[in-house]
Structures are given as C-alpha cells and as structure tokens.
Design a protein around this motif. Structure first.
Motif, PDB file in Angstrom:
ATOM      1  N   HIS A   1       0.836  -1.197   0.000  1.00 29.13           N
ATOM      2  CA  HIS A   1       0.000   0.000   0.000  1.00 29.13           C
ATOM      3  C   HIS A   1       0.874   1.251   0.000  1.00 29.13           C
ATOM      4  CE1 HIS A   1      -3.950  -1.980   1.417  1.00 29.13           C
ATOM      5  NE2 HIS A   1      -3.123  -2.935   1.036  1.00 29.13           N
TER       6      HIS A   1
ATOM      7  N   ASN B   1      -6.371  -6.477  -2.829  1.00 28.01           N
ATOM      8  CA  ASN B   1      -4.944  -6.610  -3.158  1.00 28.01           C
ATOM      9  C   ASN B   1      -4.686  -6.420  -4.651  1.00 28.01           C
ATOM     10  OD1 ASN B   1      -3.969  -7.043  -0.544  1.00 28.01           O
ATOM     11  ND2 ASN B   1      -4.437  -9.231  -0.640  1.00 28.01           N
TER      12      ASN B   1
ATOM     13  N   ILE C   1      -4.662  -2.839  -5.509  1.00 23.48           N
ATOM     14  CA  ILE C   1      -3.411  -2.213  -5.059  1.00 23.48           C
ATOM     15  C   ILE C   1      -2.256  -2.624  -5.964  1.00 23.48           C
ATOM     16  CG2 ILE C   1      -1.704  -2.165  -3.194  1.00 23.48           C
ATOM     17  CD1 ILE C   1      -4.124  -0.555  -2.501  1.00 23.48           C
TER      18      ILE C   1
END
Length: 798
Positions: free
Chosen positions: A288, A533, A536
């Motif tokens: 992140h 995920n 990201i």
C-alpha cells in the motif's frame, strides 16, 4: 410441469411463501442477510491491517518497530543508491551494528553483471554485507544455514525508508532478538545486498561467489509502497513444508493465487536470483502507498510503523521456527494450496488434493442438478441460461470498467504524468468500478426474472464449477477460490431441489435464504481481500482485472439478488452512482502540494550528432519544463539514450551548449588470430557521472568479457525492448574509474563504441538554465520514466 408467467413472477419475488406471515419473515430476513454479507466483506478486508507497532520498551524477546526505527533514522537520511558516498555510509552502519550485536561480519565486494536480466545488461561494482549468527547445533541441518535477504541500496530519487530500509532495520532488530537469546540451533545468515534496484546485482554476485549449497532456505523481504500488511506473494516450487512453517510464524497474509500469478509475470527482485538457482524460500512485501514508492516521499514520515511491526513479527517468527528444524526437510513434498482467513489463520493442504476435491464437488453439483430436473424444481436450459447471463454480466462489468477508465484518462490526460497513471484519488475510482460491477449483476437479475430459485442457484454454481475445473488443471493453486464457495453452496441447491413442489412450497422461505447465503459468505471472505490486493498491486488503470475477479466471485449472489424487488431500478441507480464516484475522482485529481505532479528534465549533449537538447519523459510540458521546452516540443524516440524504453516517444527541444566533457574510449589491446579480432578497451567518464552506458553493434560481435563474465553470441542476443545492438549499463565506481571490456569480432571489422554517461540529477550549470523545481511538483519516481540527468554521448570507432 408447466407454470404460467404470473406464477413464475410470484415465485421469483416470494419463492416459498404460502402466506403473508411467511412473506413478512422473508422480507425481514433478506435485508439482514445482505447486510451481514456486506459487513463480512468489510471485516475480511480490514482484518488484514498490520498489528500495532511496539515501542522501544517492548520485551527483549519480541520484535519492536520502535527499536527498528532507530536503525531507520540512520539508513533513510538521504538517497543512497549504489556507488554513492551515502551508500557507503549505510553499508558501514549495517556492518558496525551487526558486529556490535555479536554477528560474524564480512563485506564482500566485486564486479558483477546480470546476463539473465537481458539487454540492456546491468553491471556494477557491488558491496554486500554478510552477517552470520552461529547456531548451537550445526549438525541439525548438516551445516546448512537459514538465509535472510534485504537490499540496502535505494533509488536515486528517494531515501528508501520503506524500500528497502524497513526490511534492513527489521533484519537488524531480528538479529538482536536472536543473539540476545543465545542463538538458534541452525546458523542464521543475514545478507544485506547492494544494487537490487539496478537488477539484483548484489544477489547475483552473492550466488556467483558463494553458491547456495550451504543454505537450506532463503527469506527475502521487500516493499512496493509505504504501508499496509506484509503479504507473502512468492515462493519456490515445492513449497509444502515451507508453507507449514509460514503458517505458524505470525499473522499470515498469503494465498497461492498470488504465487501462481507472480511466477508468470516479468517482475523480479533479489529473490528471483535465488529462486532461479533452485533455492527453497519465499518473498514478502507490503504494497500500500504506491505513490511513495521510489519517490522523495519514501521517508520516515510516510512509512507505517505498523507495517514494520508486521514485517518484523513474521520475520522473527519464521527465523525462530526454521532455526530449530532440519532445513533439509523443506525440499520434501510438493506445492501447497493455501489462503489466509482474516489474516489470522493460514488454511493449507497439499496441491495433490485440489483435483480430487474439485471432481467430487462438480460431481455433487451434477447429481443435485439432475435430481432437481427429475423433481421439476429446475430445467437444465434454465440453469444454463442463468450461467450464461451471469458470466456475461461479469464480462460487461470488466469491459465497462475498462471503458470508464479510458474515458477518465481522456478527460484527465495529465494523469499520465503519474507513475503507471495511478491517480492519487484512487479510492473513488476503485469504488466506482466495483459499484459498476454490482450494476451489471443487478441488470442480469432483471433479465432473469421469472427463473425458478433452483435455476438461479444452479446457474451461479455452474459458472463456478466450470472455472474450478479449468483452474484446477491449469493453475491448481487458484482452485481454492471456487472450491470452498461451491461446496458451501451445494446444500442450498439441494434444499431448493428436494421433495415435491408442494413440499418445497410449504417450507419457510427464510430457510432457503439463509442456506443461499452460505456460498456467498465463503466467497466474500476469500474474494474481498483478494480484490483489494489486486486493486493495489495492479493499479487503477488495470482495475478491470480486479472487477472481473470480483464479478466472478459475486455471481454466487445472484440467487439472493433475485429476491430483491425492482432489480432494474437498483441497477440503474448503481450505474449512476458508479459514474458519480468516478466523476468525483476526476474532479479531485488536481495536483497540489499534497498531491504533487511528477516531472523530469534531462540535458543531452550528443557529440555523435553535434546536438544539445532538452528531453522529458512527461506526457506534456508543465510550468517548469515549459521554460526550456517551449509550447511545441517535438516528440521523438529516446532509444539512443534509454534503450529500455524502446521507441516510446519523449518531448524534446533544442538546448544551449555547455562545456560538459565527453566520456573517453581508450584502446588497451588489439590482436587478430585467424578469423577473429580481439579488441580490449576502457570507457571512462570524465565528470561526476553515476552511470556509463556502452552500446556495441550486434554484428560483428562474437563474444564479450564483461565484469569477468564471458557472454557468447547467444547471451548477447538477448533482446531488450527496442534495444538496438548490445547495451551494457555500468553504475557506480565503474563510470568514473573506467569500464574494461574485451570483445571478439570478425577479423578486419571495425567496432564503433557508443558511450553515454549520466549524472544523478541536473548539475549546477544545467540547473541554472531552468531554475528550481516549483512547489507542487516532484521528481519522477525512478524506474517509471527518465529522471533528471545530464547525458553526454560520443561514438568512437576502434
């Protein structure tokens, strides 16, 4: 048994409700079930958050992010790329600290080239720090040690607090915890590599000099952001025993889908070198905060201490577990299928179970559908119609997200200035795309109104079953995504197909609703963190992939959504909301001090063409670069100076001439034997350059010796994207001290040597021509576009 249209619609809106009381109970249960499912998704995503950081007063046996931060304050003071004084400063600090902790420390140096990287070939003089903590029972693993790896070099554009200072500091804190407890049974080696950012050069040198026979497992630690949970995203082949150990190491965030995907991608890290040499091991990173990656914002202020704590907890847990077991056993067995539940438990089982489980589940589905057809609870054609419509809705959602992003990028072309075009206000875009997927599924429900409940369930399960069978054969590590939701959903389909029509109609509707929620509940737990995920890791420009995955997982919601009133109206409302969210993201995408615009400027003096010019990789000039580029810069290829970018165009305009000395090429030896001419030369920068690039024609080269490695014609033929000829890029001391290359060519052939040297940033005399970078802008992050530099090029024929 035939049913008229009005009966079908009644059955769709209240499929098992014989009286008003039951219908009222059903209406109360459905919103509660959908609310619980939504809450479950939120919890599944939020549960992955890293644990709170422990301060410097934490017990000695525990990992403390507070203690690790003391190391980070020394490491991340300034950028410290390979070959710079700050790189040497950080190296000295690591070596001194490891010695003070009681480790046996040596600094291993040498010239290294990475032939496997491809053309251009990276090379440098690298310096690795190797710290060994001796074990108490080296016979346990027959002398094999556990190897931990992180890299201490940063990129030129950032101080590297996260990438990879956090891992370096975590390794030092882990070393303290291990040595203060008297060590472990196995030796533990802490390897701090140099030159990872240039092509894993330190890892390559370590393997060349030491081999891997003395190491039972390799644990590599990375970062591609500044915060978030630490995810284990890559393992070696035959990972079963290693996954067993990882499951007991702390709060696991991992799944075998990431392993299957990553090994098919062109990305690489230090672990790639060890993996390709056959090492057993794993690779983990936090992801992140992408805009801090490789940027000036990769500093202590942006770095999450919680992420450092998570990294350290996993690291210390793995070291303690693997440090007390026979590392030779890690090579036994095959791959595992694995996934975490709420980042607390790692479910894992042998990969060999995946196919039998899938076959049994699909056979169970087929049996229930067959019995349902026999009992007139469903029609096979209806099941297939639901399956086709559901999958079609998923494709529409993915294509819609792709088109919506294309429209956004066209309306906001300045987003292309950001690394990978990733917008700062990414949350609005992500939410908009996911709401668009919901709109597509609700529209599919509207098209399917009148279908029997069992047909809605069966059709949703058929989509998952087809994907399960394909994936379990092609990529078995991904099978868990459909295996367990399908298994959880089978009781609901059985319930909808049981007995006679009268028995089905007499049963309370809320029972079917609760049973129909089981499959979606399992899917949400598995898919929600995965989609997060993917958003990201892949970024908003590739969000269509995440939308595709989210849509596939959400197909199991079709039977529940079919019970909603007015799904067409809800679909339209969701579509409007999706547009509003993306529109809000666009409106909030202006650049400012908190969201700076990246830019770059290069001064290129090309003596081979007798030209001087300004270059930028930015999509359009901004207020700063326009000072020298003007309003109408030319778009040309920069492949002569940046071959790794191929023919991707850059903006260029003429520049005033400055007295920047050109790199030199000196002939050291020249001899001919038979049909081969051997030419040895030395290329040297005459100024404070950080990198020197040497380009040689592919013909008439037969072989070259570079950094002590002989590369034959086949090795030299490795083609980089857009790279004409063979290109070597030497970084660090080689640029100033000189690079020695020996090449065999055809006898009598001339050898033109094309040499360019590059500085980090603009030298003072160049910077004076354009003035300081204004507020609200930031140097482009290293690796995404040409960054600030002064380049001088000259061609010498030998």
């Amino acid at each position: 048994m035939s049913v008229n249209t009005s009966e079908q619609l009644s059955r769709d809106t209240a499929p098992d409700a014989p009286d008003a009381r039951v219908r009222g109970a059903h209406r109360a249960v459905l919103p509660a079930v959908l609310a619980v499912l939504a809450l479950l998704g939120v919890v599944a995503v939020m549960a992955a958050a890293p644990p709170p950081a422990k301060d410097a007063n934490a017990p000695s046996a525990q990992f403390s992010a507070g203690r690790a931060e003391e190391h980070l304050r020394q490491i991340a003071q300034r950028p410290h790329p390979l070959g710079t004084p700050d790189n040497a400063r950080v190296r000295g600090y690591i070596a001194d600290t490891a010695r003070a902790l009681g480790a046996d420390v040596r600094v291993e140096s040498g010239d290294v080239i990475r032939p496997a990287w491809g053309n251009p070939f990276p090379a440098a003089t690298a310096h690795n720090v190797i710290a060994r903590v001796p074990g108490k029972d080296r016979r346990l693993s027959d002398g094999k040690a556990l190897l931990l790896v992180s890299h201490y070099d940063s990129v030129p554009t950032g101080p590297g607090a996260a990438d990879d200072g956090a891992a370096v500091a975590a390794m030092l804190e882990t070393m303290r915890a291990v040595t203060s407890a008297g060590g472990l049974r196995n030796d533990v080696v802490f390897l701090f590599t140099d030159g990872e950012e240039l092509g894993a050069l330190g890892a390559e040198m370590f393997v060349q000099k030491n081999g891997l026979d003395g190491y039972g497992a390799v644990l590599n630690w990375e970062a591609r952001g500044s915060r978030g949970p630490v995810m284990m995203f890559e393992t070696s082949t035959g990972n079963g025993r290693l996954i067993d150990s990882f499951a007991d190491s702390g709060r696991p965030v991992a799944n075998s889908l990431a392993y299957e995907v990553y090994k098919r991608m062109p990305n690489g890290s230090d672990f790639t070198v060890f993996r390709d040499e056959g090492a057993v091991g794993l690779n983990a990173a936090f992801l992140h905060g992408f805009h801090d990656y490789h940027s000036p914002r990769d500093d202590l202020e942006q770095l999450s201490r919680d992420s450092v704590q998570h990294q350290g907890d996993l690291m210390l847990g793995l070291v303690r577990g693997l440090g007390e077991q026979d590392l030779r056993e890690l090579r036994e067995g095959g791959n595992s299928v694995y996934f975490d539940l709420f980042a607390r438990v790692l479910v894992h089982y042998p990969g060999g179970w995946a196919l039998p489980l899938a076959v049994l589940t699909v056979l169970g589905l087929a049996v229930v559908v067959w019995r349902g057809a026999r009992a007139s609870a469903l029609r096979v054609t209806g099941v297939l119609a639901v399956a086709g419509t559901g999958f079609g809705a998923v494709l529409v959602a993915a294509l819609g997200a792709l088109g919506l992003w294309a429209a956004a990028a066209a309306l906001r072309p300045e987003l292309a200035a950001l690394p990978l075009s990733e917008p700062y206000e990414r949350g609005y875009f992500a939410a908009g795309f996911l709401v668009l997927a919901a709109a597509a599924l609700l529209a599919a429900v509207r098209l399917l109104r009148g279908r029997r409940p069992a047909e809605s369930l069966g059709g949703a399960l058929v989509v998952g079953a087809v994907l399960l069978l394909v994936l379990v054969i092609v990529v078995p590590g991904t099978s868990f995504l459909f295996q367990w939701p399908l298994l959880a959903a089978l009781p609901a389909l059985w319930w909808s197909c049981r007995g006679t029509e009268e028995e089905r109609s007499a049963a309370p509707a809320w029972v079917g609703t609760l049973l129909a929620a089981a499959g979606p509940a399992v899917a949400i737990v598995l898919f929600a963190p995965l989609v997060d995920n993917l958003l990201i890791a892949l970024g908003i420009p590739l969000a269509a992939v995440a939308v595709l995955v989210a849509g596939i997982g959400a197909v199991l919601l079709l039977p529940l959504l079919a019970r909603l009133p007015r799904p067409g109206t809800l679909a339209a409302a969701a579509g409007v909301l999706a547009l509003a969210l993306v529109g809000t993201g666009l409106l909030r995408s202006d650049f400012d001090a908190e969201h700076p615009r990246p830019n770059s400027l290069l001064y290129v003096k090309d003596l081979s063409r007798n030209t001087t010019k300004w270059i930028t990789g930015d999509p359009e000039p901004d207020a700063w670069t326009r000072k020298v580029l003007g309003e109408s810069p030319e778009r040309v290829s920069a492949a002569d100076y940046y071959p790794q970018r191929g023919d991707e165009p850059v903006l260029t305009a003429g520049a005033p001439g400055l007295d920047l000395p050109a790199p030199t090429v000196k002939l050291v030896d020249d001899s001919t034997s038979g049909d081969t001419r051997r030419v040895r030369f030395k290329a040297t920068s005459q100024r404070e350059a950080w990198r020197i690039q040497i380009r040689l024609p592919r013909e008439p080269l037969k072989s070259c010796v570079v950094a002590g490695v002989r590369m034959d014609k086949a090795a030299l033929a490795k083609q980089g994207e857009g790279a004409e000829g063979v290109v070597f890029q030497f970084t660090g001391a080689g640029a100033v001290d000189g690079v020695d290359i020996s090449c065999d060519t055809e006898a009598g052939a001339e050898l033109p040597v094309d040499v360019s040297d590059y500085t980090i940033g603009l030298p003072a005399e160049v910077a004076a021509l354009v003035g300081p970078r204004p507020k609200g802008t930031v140097p482009v992050s290293f690796g995404f576009a040409p960054d600030d530099s002064a380049v001088v090029r000259q061609i010498t024929t030998l």
